[in-house]
Design a protein around this motif. Sequence first.
Motif, PDB file in Angstrom:
ATOM      1  N   SER A 271      46.969  33.274  50.419  1.00 33.14           N
ATOM      2  CA  SER A 271      46.833  31.828  50.246  1.00 33.14           C
ATOM      3  C   SER A 271      45.715  31.499  49.265  1.00 33.14           C
ATOM      4  O   SER A 271      44.775  32.257  49.096  1.00 33.14           O
ATOM      5  N   VAL A 272      45.856  30.348  48.634  1.00 33.79           N
ATOM      6  CA  VAL A 272      44.864  29.912  47.655  1.00 33.79           C
ATOM      7  C   VAL A 272      44.487  28.471  47.972  1.00 33.79           C
ATOM      8  O   VAL A 272      45.353  27.644  48.209  1.00 33.79           O
ATOM      9  N   ASN A 273      43.197  28.186  48.003  1.00 31.44           N
ATOM     10  CA  ASN A 273      42.744  26.808  48.159  1.00 31.44           C
ATOM     11  C   ASN A 273      42.005  26.397  46.897  1.00 31.44           C
ATOM     12  O   ASN A 273      41.107  27.091  46.451  1.00 31.44           O
ATOM     13  N   ILE A 274      42.407  25.274  46.351  1.00 27.47           N
ATOM     14  CA  ILE A 274      41.779  24.820  45.105  1.00 27.47           C
ATOM     15  C   ILE A 274      41.126  23.465  45.342  1.00 27.47           C
ATOM     16  O   ILE A 274      41.787  22.510  45.756  1.00 27.47           O
ATOM     17  N   THR A 275      39.837  23.398  45.120  1.00 24.20           N
ATOM     18  CA  THR A 275      39.130  22.130  45.249  1.00 24.20           C
ATOM     19  C   THR A 275      38.745  21.648  43.862  1.00 24.20           C
ATOM     20  O   THR A 275      38.971  22.326  42.864  1.00 24.20           O
ATOM     21  N   ARG A 276      38.141  20.491  43.822  1.00 24.90           N
ATOM     22  CA  ARG A 276      37.732  19.956  42.524  1.00 24.90           C
ATOM     23  C   ARG A 276      36.659  20.852  41.904  1.00 24.90           C
ATOM     24  O   ARG A 276      36.592  21.032  40.707  1.00 24.90           O
ATOM     25  N   ARG A 277      35.826  21.426  42.754  1.00 28.76           N
ATOM     26  CA  ARG A 277      34.777  22.311  42.243  1.00 28.76           C
ATOM     27  C   ARG A 277      35.361  23.533  41.559  1.00 28.76           C
ATOM     28  O   ARG A 277      34.888  23.952  40.502  1.00 28.76           O
ATOM     29  N   HIS A 457      46.042  23.011  48.927  1.00 30.06           N
ATOM     30  CA  HIS A 457      46.286  24.230  49.694  1.00 30.06           C
ATOM     31  C   HIS A 457      47.585  24.834  49.208  1.00 30.06           C
ATOM     32  O   HIS A 457      48.628  24.200  49.308  1.00 30.06           O
ATOM     33  N   PHE A 458      47.481  26.033  48.710  1.00 27.64           N
ATOM     34  CA  PHE A 458      48.707  26.762  48.422  1.00 27.64           C
ATOM     35  C   PHE A 458      48.775  27.794  49.518  1.00 27.64           C
ATOM     36  O   PHE A 458      48.074  28.790  49.491  1.00 27.64           O
ATOM     37  N   SER A 459      49.567  27.488  50.541  1.00 29.97           N
ATOM     38  CA  SER A 459      49.425  28.339  51.713  1.00 29.97           C
ATOM     39  C   SER A 459      50.676  29.165  51.945  1.00 29.97           C
ATOM     40  O   SER A 459      51.803  28.687  51.826  1.00 29.97           O
ATOM     41  N   CYS A 460      50.396  30.411  52.275  1.00 28.15           N
ATOM     42  CA  CYS A 460      51.470  31.353  52.551  1.00 28.15           C
ATOM     43  C   CYS A 460      51.900  31.147  53.995  1.00 28.15           C
ATOM     44  O   CYS A 460      51.075  30.990  54.879  1.00 28.15           O
ATOM     45  N   MET A 461      53.177  31.135  54.240  1.00 28.18           N
ATOM     46  CA  MET A 461      53.635  30.925  55.601  1.00 28.18           C
ATOM     47  C   MET A 461      54.313  32.152  56.150  1.00 28.18           C
ATOM     48  O   MET A 461      54.700  32.197  57.293  1.00 28.18           O
TER      49      MET A 461
END
Lengths: 783, 399
Positions: A271-277, A457-461
């Motif tokens: 999974s990948v989480n991308i925030t503004r930072r 959230h690019f989340s793997c399920m």
Amino acid sequence: MIPKLCYFLKLLVFIILNNLILKLKLNIDGLLVYFPYDYIYPEQYSYMLELKRTLDAKGHGVLEMPSGTGKTISLLSLIVAYQKAYPLEVTKLVYCSRTVPEIEKVVEELRKLMDYYTKQTEAKNDFLALALSSRKNLCIHPEVSALRFGKEVDGKCHSLTASYIRAQHHSNPSQPVCQFYEEFDAVGRQVPIPPGIYNLDDLKDFGRRKGWCPYFLARYAILHANIVVYSYHYLLDPKIADLVSKELAKKSVVVFDEAHNIDNVCIDSMSVNITRRTLDRCQTNVETLQNTISRIKETDAAKLREEYSRLVEGLKEANVARETDMYLSNPVLPDEILQEAVPGSIRTAEHFVGFMKRFLEYLKARLRIHHVVQESAPQFLKDIYEKVCIDRKPLRFCAERLRSLLRTLEIADIADFSAITLISHFATLVSTYSKGFTIIIEPFEDRTPTIANPVLHFSCMDPSIAIKPVFGRFQSVIITSGTLSPLDIYPRILDFRPVTVASFTMTLARTCLCPLIVGRGNDQVAMTSKFETREDFAVIRNYGNLLLEMSAIVPDGIVAFFTSYIYMENIVASWYEQGILENIQRNKLIFIETQDAAETSMALEKYQEACENGRGAILLSVARGKVSEGIDFVHHYGRAVIMFGVPYVYTQSRILKARLEYLRDQFQIRENDFLTFDAMRHAAQCVGRAIRGKTDYGLMIFADKRYARADKRGKLPRWIQEHLTDGSLNLTIDETVQLGKHFLRQMAQPFRQEDQLGLSLLTLEQLQSEDMLQKIAQIAQQA
Amino acid sequence: MDEEPERAKRWEGGYERTWEVLKEDESGSLKASVEDILFQAKRKRYMSEGHGQVRLGMMRHLFVIIDSSRSMEDQDLRPNRLTSTLKLMEFFVEEYFDQNPISQIGIITTKNKRAEKLTDLAGNPKKHLAALKKAVDSTCVGEPSLYNSLNVAITGLVLTIYTLHMPAHTSKEILVIFSSLTTCDPANIYELIKTLNALKIRVSVIGLSAEVRVCTILTRETGGSYNVILDESHFKELLMLHVKPPPASSSSECSLIRMGFPQHVIASMSDQDAKPSFSMSHLDSTGEPGLTLGGYYCPQCRAKYTELPVECKVCGLTLVSAPHLARSFHHLFPLEAFQETPLEEYEGERFCEACQGELKDKSVFTCLACKKVFCVECDLFIHDTLHCCPGCMQTDRTS
């Protein structure tokens, strides 16, 4: 004098011989297994039988055996025996554990086993076994190893050992390099590391003696080592696995110990989480890249051209290697792209940077929203095509292309580029998998709806994506833990077909665990953490009374688990108002786990001190927290565990909802089933903290009436369920106190090893007797 | 929260699952196995003594620390823990002096984080019994302090032994009756355990509720025993274990001690020379009437005492009577353990030689010397109380 000496020597020889005879040599289904202890638990024998069957069938296995019954040594002795007996069938054992202390423990057990082997066979040990950990734990470079964070060490190490840095060093000797790596590279690769057992410290010592870098030595040595012990991530996380475990032999046995959370590890690694930072840092990365490219263009345009032609050739090499079965496949590098060349649109460096810029701008635009968006990967791709004309194909090559570029540009400090690497991984994954992933963009956190903090959230399920290459490549994969119930769910969510699925119980000379389900207070008000009643005054008071009463009858340490931090805070505040806390403090000190790791470890230390000194203490902690997973409360550190409520995961989370939906559609697992399964495995983990062996004892109190229902109870591990009689199902606090008092007194009676012998501890003769073998057959329950 | 005396009403107390004790054991190993282990332990008690000549510490100095904290009000012993404990202690003190006539005892209570010396080390049971009777009415409050009470006991033991010039081999013991599960200590107790170890003081603990870690360490380090009671009768049994003198530490050297055996001089009123006089032991206790006629006179300094055994206040000689010594004799030469045989294998008349009852238990016990047969209860009685086999006695007399 001399006869006396002779006699003495004879005696000595006798004693030594005796010692040798005492240790066990077992015949497990025709295989000679050396077991480095004098006695064996019946369930260990049974476990080894099942394991042998799995290896014979060259298949995968799911085995559940309670903690403290010697899982590790059973696994090691059987697999090592198998390796010795059939060196062509099984060439390597890959043992994956979770934490560094656990890894060290495994190596110590292995050392004991190998010592026993050498003593028995009197042959020189030709086994090579080693542990592998991150650079931070293995580095011996005086400056680099002084750094505190793993990332810093990695970055610094890279800036000293990258190939072009070393090339520069050739022309310009003032360029610093790591002398340990240089030494290793010059000599170490030719000279094999001598056989033996190496834990992390042994590796470092060896490295220091030879002047070789232990980290690279270990990474190199695992290719021909017989046994490798390392962390899950080296196999499951595609980014690391590609570097470390790619070339492991196909005929390996892979063991995942403490694997009850393996699905979450798989999901996290994909999974990948991308925030503004992240995006901001990525922006600076892109600018750096651009500047470097223009600089290089002026000085060394040939290099960029060379890269270009290499990219035209495509990734053929890697493809050939995978086809000939050399490499473990990587889910981030799907098969299709290996056969193709990198598409023209991102082949030149400038075009690629321009491409990344566009992609970045698009992501920024997507984060500028005011409502929650959830979409699938194809939807996302369609949108990106419409908005900024980015095709699916170049996206897919993003990760590979970036890697090549970074190599070409000779950028030393890779750690700085983590943001753009993350984005490129995201790009590759989103364009490769149309199923199993979901994209959720949240403009703010649920708890603070006024503060804008957009996250993508690019989340793997689907945990099977990450673990699929492992199951596909290795001939036997063993998944084992103390709590894997219900056993049938793991093969389903990990999508594999095991040949053995078994659960083992603990044979006990005395019933040393006492699970009790408390459903009511003395006022008959039901106790439950159900959402509708959790704010109820009476429920909170009853929970308080339960803890108070238990604090008066349980010696030393009590560990209490709540379902969440917020719930714990609410309850403790309310207990304070009602004066319950004050009363509890007369009996025991109270410590609380917080989300701060440093604070928690401090609390834990003081908690143990209070238990040690006889003051007694209570640790209030949270299921799924740090304490519930990694910390053992042996003996007096945990005489009772109280589980307040059923630890359901926070069901309102969108990621969870998406995952549940996916499970229902793909695997036909009902939402409720999965939630209960997940809650019960965490509850079992929590209460299992207290019993760490057969001489240990402890109360396990489930304080929620819902535990008494068959669907919850049935999902507890078999070794707990066995001791849950009908009489201990829906108790009031008073009844619990009476039962607890009785149990604790019984357990305080002297208990020696002799009492266990023949019942739960066997010598070789006892093991070979007919009816014992029959009994052992009943221990394993096939699911 | 349950401190109010009103709570003492029977119907307000907790459930007692009395039927659990009688539970038929079809499934669980718990009840049966633990009881079996206990029975074995009971037998082992004297079995172990039978092996070889163990040196025993016959001159004992024992401090008993009685927990009187809040938890002693718990009613799981009848009528509550404190009363029950004190009653058993009275019995214990009597037994103790009966079996160890040349030993001393002292009592300490601890509550409210403090320790208080009830009686000093002394060889006279009366004083202790009186103090124990008085203690029944005291209230139980606060937490106990293991550290403070051990400290008081250490000071007491060391002082007595130094001032009285006791030989080094006298056994120094502390017995803690610990009801609470917590202790409130002013300093690190592990330092104190080291001190105890250095002074060779043996600490044993009887727990009334559950196994506490610090007690386990304390007893293990100092070589004592640690037991937790199951019920009142088990409590009594555990307490009685401490009546027997413990094995002497092997490092203590052998030495002879001087002892006086004063004759009891009876003077009649008619005798003109006889004058009523004070006993030396009245110097510090003023409670009893003083003047008596006869008494025991120290053979060394002619000081007069009314009761034996005693330490001479003047010359420090230990004064005992011959029967006292004889009574502690059996500890050194215990009756050998009887041989256990299952009832099915035993052939012969099925009645016990001692109680004449029918043999019904699963095993019978045979004296190795006279080959007489006894039941379990009589076997225990013979070894615990009589210390000689009635069968052998009979044959001795007839031969």
